[in-house]
Motif scaffolding. Sequence first.
Motif, PDB file in Angstrom:
ATOM      1  N   TRP A 113      35.569  46.122  52.384  1.00 60.60           N
ATOM      2  CA  TRP A 113      35.512  46.839  53.656  1.00 60.60           C
ATOM      3  C   TRP A 113      36.349  48.104  53.523  1.00 60.60           C
ATOM      4  CZ3 TRP A 113      35.502  41.694  53.038  1.00 60.60           C
ATOM      5  CH2 TRP A 113      34.605  40.914  53.775  1.00 60.60           C
ATOM      6  N   GLY A 114      35.800  49.251  53.883  1.00 60.64           N
ATOM      7  CA  GLY A 114      36.573  50.488  53.790  1.00 60.64           C
ATOM      8  C   GLY A 114      35.696  51.708  53.663  1.00 60.64           C
ATOM      9  N   GLU A 115      36.290  52.803  53.190  1.00 61.33           N
ATOM     10  CA  GLU A 115      35.588  54.068  53.041  1.00 61.33           C
ATOM     11  C   GLU A 115      34.823  54.102  51.720  1.00 61.33           C
ATOM     12  OE1 GLU A 115      38.598  57.019  53.320  1.00 61.33           O
ATOM     13  OE2 GLU A 115      39.199  56.465  55.367  1.00 61.33           O
ATOM     14  N   ASP A 116      33.673  54.783  51.738  1.00 63.38           N
ATOM     15  CA  ASP A 116      32.791  54.777  50.573  1.00 63.38           C
ATOM     16  C   ASP A 116      33.473  55.312  49.311  1.00 63.38           C
ATOM     17  OD1 ASP A 116      30.779  53.694  52.058  1.00 63.38           O
ATOM     18  OD2 ASP A 116      29.752  55.592  52.454  1.00 63.38           O
ATOM     19  N   ALA A 117      34.157  56.439  49.446  1.00 66.12           N
ATOM     20  CA  ALA A 117      34.776  57.045  48.254  1.00 66.12           C
ATOM     21  C   ALA A 117      35.833  56.120  47.647  1.00 66.12           C
ATOM     22  CB  ALA A 117      35.393  58.393  48.619  1.00 66.12           C
ATOM     23  N   ALA A 118      36.679  55.554  48.490  1.00 66.62           N
ATOM     24  CA  ALA A 118      37.723  54.657  47.992  1.00 66.62           C
ATOM     25  C   ALA A 118      37.114  53.400  47.380  1.00 66.62           C
ATOM     26  CB  ALA A 118      38.678  54.293  49.132  1.00 66.62           C
ATOM     27  N   ILE A 119      36.056  52.895  47.992  1.00 74.06           N
ATOM     28  CA  ILE A 119      35.385  51.706  47.459  1.00 74.06           C
ATOM     29  C   ILE A 119      34.819  51.975  46.073  1.00 74.06           C
ATOM     30  CG2 ILE A 119      33.357  50.232  47.752  1.00 74.06           C
ATOM     31  CD1 ILE A 119      33.878  50.301  50.754  1.00 74.06           C
ATOM     32  N   GLN A 120      34.167  53.116  45.908  1.00 73.81           N
ATOM     33  CA  GLN A 120      33.565  53.445  44.613  1.00 73.81           C
ATOM     34  C   GLN A 120      34.617  53.589  43.528  1.00 73.81           C
ATOM     35  OE1 GLN A 120      31.122  56.901  45.225  1.00 73.81           O
ATOM     36  NE2 GLN A 120      29.683  55.839  46.570  1.00 73.81           N
ATOM     37  N   GLU A 121      35.719  54.248  43.863  1.00 72.26           N
ATOM     38  CA  GLU A 121      36.782  54.415  42.869  1.00 72.26           C
ATOM     39  C   GLU A 121      37.413  53.072  42.511  1.00 72.26           C
ATOM     40  OE1 GLU A 121      39.502  57.154  44.547  1.00 72.26           O
ATOM     41  OE2 GLU A 121      38.125  58.872  44.463  1.00 72.26           O
ATOM     42  N   GLY A 122      37.686  52.235  43.515  1.00 70.75           N
ATOM     43  CA  GLY A 122      38.285  50.937  43.245  1.00 70.75           C
ATOM     44  C   GLY A 122      37.372  50.026  42.455  1.00 70.75           C
ATOM     45  N   ALA A 123      36.081  50.027  42.793  1.00 69.75           N
ATOM     46  CA  ALA A 123      35.125  49.175  42.079  1.00 69.75           C
ATOM     47  C   ALA A 123      34.969  49.629  40.629  1.00 69.75           C
ATOM     48  CB  ALA A 123      33.777  49.200  42.792  1.00 69.75           C
ATOM     49  N   ALA A 124      34.933  50.938  40.412  1.00 67.80           N
ATOM     50  CA  ALA A 124      34.777  51.456  39.048  1.00 67.80           C
ATOM     51  C   ALA A 124      35.983  51.104  38.184  1.00 67.80           C
ATOM     52  CB  ALA A 124      34.582  52.970  39.087  1.00 67.80           C
ATOM     53  N   GLU A 125      37.167  51.073  38.779  1.00 64.89           N
ATOM     54  CA  GLU A 125      38.368  50.736  38.015  1.00 64.89           C
ATOM     55  C   GLU A 125      38.466  49.235  37.759  1.00 64.89           C
ATOM     56  OE1 GLU A 125      43.224  50.783  38.581  1.00 64.89           O
ATOM     57  OE2 GLU A 125      41.973  52.121  39.796  1.00 64.89           O
ATOM     58  N   ALA A 126      38.158  48.428  38.775  1.00 64.12           N
ATOM     59  CA  ALA A 126      38.320  46.975  38.633  1.00 64.12           C
ATOM     60  C   ALA A 126      37.190  46.343  37.824  1.00 64.12           C
ATOM     61  CB  ALA A 126      38.405  46.328  40.014  1.00 64.12           C
ATOM     62  N   TYR A 127      35.969  46.767  38.074  1.00 62.76           N
ATOM     63  CA  TYR A 127      34.801  46.192  37.386  1.00 62.76           C
ATOM     64  C   TYR A 127      33.882  47.319  36.924  1.00 62.76           C
ATOM     65  CZ  TYR A 127      36.041  41.535  39.136  1.00 62.76           C
ATOM     66  OH  TYR A 127      36.677  40.340  39.410  1.00 62.76           O
TER      67      TYR A 127
END
Length: 408
Positions: A241-255
């Motif tokens: 849950w959150g903002e699109d840009a932050a989600i994309q950056e977090g997902a790319a780093e974690a997985y």
Amino acid sequence: MSGRDLGSGEGSRRSSRWWGLLAVAVTLVRTQLTTARGRTLATILVVALTVANLVLVTGVALALADEGEADHDADARIMADDADIHGSVTGVEPPRLGESPDRAERIADRDGVDHASPVLREPIRVDTPDADGSAYLLLVGVVPGDEPSTVAKLPTRGLEDERAPADDAALVLSRTAAAELGVEPGDELALEGAEHRESATVGAVEDGPDDEPPVALVHLEVLQSLSGTEGSGLADEVLIWGEDAAIQEGAAEAYPDAALENDGAADARALFGDGLALATSILSLVVALGVCSLLVATTAGMRVEADRRTLATLGAVGFPTESRLLVVATTTIATATAGAILGVALGVVGIRVTNALATATVAPEAVAALHPLLVPYALAVAVVSTLLALPYPLALAARTDALAEVGR
């Protein structure tokens, strides 16, 4: 002079003539905004209101169709793509995400991300203490956030049950699951894991997916312990849950090798899988085409009647009939396009206002969805409606008698 030079000169004159006609049409539109403001604004408002209604009704249809697609209210989810990387028993079960609690926590710690929860699904046998009730439920393990959310079509708020003993896990049961077990909030249950039993208390019974197998929410760590996956931290997906840009950056780093699906936006393809939503959108399209075409034809015809002397003057100075018709068509399309742009803006505002009123009164979530395709769709409908309306004003313009109008 060569044939090439003659062709080039003829093409240049033809291009200049077309640009001149467009300049005349633009000047005519500007003149109508001052001398015939009422008729011009009438056309713009007619198209704007029709397009706004189309955007709003189609948004409602999209929300209606998309309602049955997702079983959660997260903005995005991470799905495993590669079984070799993300931990799975190849050929036995689908690929899963590894180390999900730690990686989800890293995602949730980013600015712009409100919460991230791994989701694990496992069939678990659930017994009542007196052994009168026993059933296999699909347990869904989640990590509740600070704000209420929905997973597996069940709210997570019931996972914090103050009535449950300290050693008991809390469950949120769907009504189907509660009916099958014959339990209600506050009742005790036993969860049969692969190697041990876990005591649980029914924290809440909620309206869930009635047409699906009985389902229940439980804390992720409880389900991982029951299924023996706590060491590897396996999960079927991670909801964010959150903002699109932050989600994309977090997902790319974690997985970096997993698939990120944006579930915040409505899926336009879902419209074709819902009969009621599809019928609603088709009906709004037919009404928009019919009403917009008729009203544009009427108002454009009124403008042609008022501009007969201008059209006659163009004919008297040497503009052929097709050139005058081009001027009429250009002014009509330009006016309708202005109305369509205004209508899209009004439709977007209408969706936001409708959702705000609905969620503040009777609806638990948005009743109309915004989709990027709504903008070109609405503009295309306005253009098609205008093209369908053009024959009438063009026919009136073609019957203009230049000598009679100039002599008046």
